[in-house]
Design an enzyme around this catalytic site. Structure first.
Site, PDB file in Angstrom:
ATOM      1  CB  CYS A  67      74.767 -66.938  20.034  1.00  0.00           C
ATOM      2  SG  CYS A  67      76.009 -66.869  18.741  1.00  0.00           S
ATOM      3  CG  HIS A 101      77.265 -63.872  22.938  1.00  0.00           C
ATOM      4  ND1 HIS A 101      76.351 -62.880  23.175  1.00  0.00           N
ATOM      5  CD2 HIS A 101      76.792 -64.569  21.875  1.00  0.00           C
ATOM      6  CE1 HIS A 101      75.366 -62.958  22.285  1.00  0.00           C
ATOM      7  NE2 HIS A 101      75.613 -63.993  21.485  1.00  0.00           N
TER       8      HIS A 101
END
Length: 111
Positions: free
Chosen positions: A87, A71
């Site tokens: 992440c 992301h």
């Protein structure tokens, strides 16, 4: 047409996009901190979302392992660091480019 795939090198803070055996893009990334490391393994892109909001920046590509994804960020100075909850974090302009280059189902290998 050669298959595209993503290879992530947490130790080098690097994401690479391959088409067949040729690297066609590479980007600096942030990865998980020591208490919440980025999980090594073989996954795939399971979801793609534009403008997910908040800390996820302008794009979210969810992996086939729940709660992990590639992301953007609202904190660009974090790129190159081990600071996330696992992440893979990218500059928004980089994740927007990658978002257009990959399809759901593409292979993601985290070394």
């Amino acid at each position: 047409m050669p298959q595209r795939r993503i290879v992530i090198h947490p130790s080098r803070r690097l994401l690479e996009l391959y088409e067949g055996n040729q690297r066609i893009r590479h980007y600096p990334i942030a990865v998980g901190k020591s208490l919440t490391p980025t999980p090594p393994g073989s996954y795939s892109i399971a979801t793609k979302t534009m403008y997910p909001g908040g800390v996820f920046g302008s794009r979210w590509m969810g992996l086939s392992i729940p709660h992990y994804g590639i992301h953007g960020t609202n904190n660009p100075s974090s790129i190159g660091q081990a600071v996330s909850k696992g992440c893979i974090r990218m500059h928004n302009h980089h994740v927007e480019e990658l978002f257009l280059l990959v399809e759901i189902g593409i292979s993601v290998t985290i070394l």
